[in-house]
Design an enzyme around this catalytic site. Structure first.
Site, PDB file in Angstrom:
ATOM      1  N   CYS A 142       0.883  -1.063   0.060  1.00  0.00           N
ATOM      2  CA  CYS A 142      -0.003   0.086  -0.173  1.00  0.00           C
ATOM      3  C   CYS A 142       0.667   1.238  -0.079  1.00  0.00           C
ATOM      4  CB  CYS A 142      -0.821  -0.083   1.134  1.00  0.00           C
ATOM      5  SG  CYS A 142      -2.290  -1.189   1.227  1.00  0.00           S
ATOM      6  N   HIS A 143       1.820   1.415   0.741  1.00  0.00           N
ATOM      7  CA  HIS A 143       2.681   2.532   1.099  1.00  0.00           C
ATOM      8  C   HIS A 143       4.343   2.290   1.256  1.00  0.00           C
ATOM      9  CE1 HIS A 143      -1.377   3.426   2.780  1.00  0.00           C
ATOM     10  NE2 HIS A 143      -1.452   4.574   1.821  1.00  0.00           N
ATOM     11  N   GLY A 144       4.535   0.918   0.872  1.00  0.00           N
ATOM     12  CA  GLY A 144       5.813   0.508   0.856  1.00  0.00           C
ATOM     13  C   GLY A 144       6.715   0.395   2.278  1.00  0.00           C
TER      14      GLY A 144
END
Lengths: 364, 246
Positions: B210-212
């Site tokens: 999703c956001h690393g």
């Protein structure tokens, strides 16, 4: 609110029969509270409704208690309703016409709420009771069939019916609460009646502390009775058929509504014609709106009217007979008994009681 | 007489005024009210007397307390005892009432807590022999993904030797596992709740797409926006081959 609850002038001589108004308020509050908590766990889809009620009883903390309070609370609601109406008839309280007519509307609303509420567990009796009673609407000339299918949301009592009945069951109590406020608004215009039927302005006492404490005692007694029933015999007034999930293909041998509708059910079945039966059913409740017009006596209540007293108690006995007949199968001798009892019900209200009122005037 | 009272209606305030005015002149003998000196008046000098001086005051003996029945004894003597009894009854009723109210409220509130079927699913038993070495298996537990990872020796050594000062949420590996072979964490990224992918990312653990966010083989956050390590639930090993989580 202070003026309505603390300072409110009340007759000093109102008896226990005057407790049922506040008891009805307590019943409504109890049903709304227990109903709200049930609604947190109930699902109104036909595939899960029955099991959601089982889930409430078995899994939800105190769910068994909340469910049984709600189911039996409905019975107590009707006990209080019938006592309250009986008080109105006996003491001529119906002469407060606006209060009385809103009361009849309240009675109809409560009956409708109880009817749709009983469908929600989706047991055999829930389903078939809904089928029988909604089918009555097909008796309406010309638009009957369209009307029934519109109510059903389909071609039979099915998922659409259940989901909307849940919505109605949630909504109606708040309409009842609003109508109750109106009911009391009109009552407070005149003040309460009293057992003598005479103007009591010369002898009023404040609501608080006399009737606040008297009502509180009434609450304790009713809650004790309700709790005893719920804890010792919760299924006493229920139908065992409702422990079986609804089956549209199998009709139970003895379909009957809950006890509080049996008298009306008996009147419905006493007329062999479909539309006639429906009209008789409707009129058996709406007749209450005509009662004030049929008042012939110079005295307001029955306290000093022994002949009409006898007739009113005959009416009570007749309603008990009708209740009994409503739970019996449609066979001899129950058919003829039911027909006589139904005829007597209307005759007493429309003919005999007005007549004895007129007779008693002559004796004054 | 009844008909006069019935028709008094609007005149009742005047009637009451008459009665009230007469009260000081009346003596209560406990039997019959004595007549007062001043006559009452309904419609002027020729009015009928409305004060009912023939009324007998009822006998309330059945309802009165024994201590005050004797009119020759002072009621003040028993005052304290009578008050004490009344207060005792009121106090007890209040205690019972408060307890009842508390019970009812508690019952309603607890009906909203986890029900028995939810609690029944609150524990999960996992057979560890089903998970090969180096692999991660995901189970559904309490509605959320549960990661059970069978670590290799190399992974264990690597995670145990990580310098804590490098970690955003410093925790030693031995504080996150009871048996180093098995890492058990809840598979919910501590950033915004997505489910990380196992055996992915730069640190040999998990990677949240999703956001690393990158987690290591101990479930600790190493890179990316997540603030905390993956949550470690309560678990026990009843035997070598089984773990019970929850």
């Amino acid at each position: 609110a202070y003026h309505a609850l603390v300072d409110l002038p009340a007759p000093s001589n109102i008896s226990v029969w005057w407790n049922f108004g506040s008891l009805l308020g307590l019943c409504l509050a109890t049903q709304i509270l227990t109903g709200l908590f049930l609604a947190m766990h109930y699902t109104s889809d036909i595939s899960t409704a029955f099991s959601s009620v089982a889930h409430i009883c078995r899994d939800v903390n105190y769910g068994w208690l909340i469910r049984n309070m709600h189911a039996n609370g409905a019975s107590f609601f009707f006990i209080c309703l019938y006592m309250h109406i009986a008080r109105g008839l006996y003491y001529g309280s119906y002469l407060y016409k606006e209060t009385w007519n809103i009361g009849v509307v309240l009675f109809l609303l409560v009956m409708m709420t109880a009817f749709v509420g009983y469908v929600l567990p989706w047991g055999q009796m829930s389903f078939w009771g809904a089928t029988v009673i909604t089918n009555l609407l097909s008796a309406v000339p010309y638009v009957g069939d369209v009307l029934v299918q519109w109510i059903w949301g389909g071609f039979s009592v099915d998922n659409a019916t259940l989901t909307r009945f849940f919505a109605f069951h949630f909504l109606f109590p708040f309409v009842i609460a609003g109508a109750t406020i109106l009911h009391m608004l009109f009552l407070h215009e005149t003040g309460s009646n009293n057992p003598t039927g005479l103007n009591s302005d010369a002898n009023k006492i404040t609501f608080h502390p006399y009737f606040s404490y008297k009502d509180l005692l009434g609450f304790v007694v009713m809650l004790l009775a309700l709790t005893s029933l719920v804890l010792f015999t919760p299924g006493l007034w229920g139908d065992p058929e409702n422990f079986t999930p609804a089956n549209p293909l199998v009709t139970p041998p003895h379909i009957q509504p809950e006890w509080y509708f049996l008298f009306a059910y008996a009147i419905l079945r006493s007329i062999p014609n479909k539309l006639g039966g429906v009209l008789a059913l409707l009129f058996s409740i709406l007749i209450l709106m005509i009662v004030p017009i049929l008042h012939t006596s110079k005295q307001r209540g029955l306290t000093f009217r022994p002949i009409t007293q006898l007739l009113l108690w005959t009416l009570v006995a007749d309603m008990l007979i009708l209740t009994w007949i409503g739970g019996m199968p449609v066979e001899h001798p129950f058919i003829i008994i039911g027909q006589i009892a139904s005829a007597l019900y209307f005759a007493l209200l429309l003919v005999f009681m007005p007549m004895t009122g007129w007779l008693e005037n002559k004796a004054l | 007489m009844l008909s006069i009272a019935a028709r008094s209606g609007a005149l009742s305030p005047y009637m009451q005024a008459q009665v009230k005015a007469l009260l000081p002149a009346v003596v209560n003998t406990g039997d019959v009210l004595k007549k007062s000196a001043r006559p009452a008046s309904l419609n002027g000098p020729l009015g009928a007397r409305l004060t009912h001086t023939d009324i007998k005051i009822p006998d309330f003996s059945d309802y009165r307390r024994a201590e005050v029945m004797d009119p020759k004894k002072s009621s003040q003597d028993s005052g304290e005892a009578r008050k004490a009894f009344s207060y005792l009854v009121t106090g007890s009723t209040a205690v019972v009432g408060v307890y009842t109210a508390k019970t009812v409220v508690t019952q309603f509130i607890s009906s909203m807590s986890a029900s028995a079927d939810v609690l029944a699913l609150s524990q999960i038993e996992i057979k560890l022999s089903d998970i090969p070495e180096g692999k991660n298996m995901t189970f559904k537990w309490r509605g959320k993904p549960l990661f059970v990872r069978h670590r290799t020796e190399k992974e264990i050594t690597a995670e145990q030797s990580v310098d804590l000062s490098e970690l955003r949420d410093p925790q030693h590996d031995k504080d996150r596992v009871s048996n180093p072979t098995w890492v058990i964490v809840i598979g919910v990224c501590t950033h915004l709740g997505c489910v990380p992918i196992a055996n992915a990312g730069d640190y040999g653990g998990y990677y949240c797409p999703c956001h690393g966010s990158h987690y290591d083989a101990s479930g600790r956050i190493r890179k990316g926006p997540a603030p905390l390590n993956l949550e470690v639930p309560y678990y026990e090993f009843p035997d070598e081959n089984t773990v019970v989580v929850g």
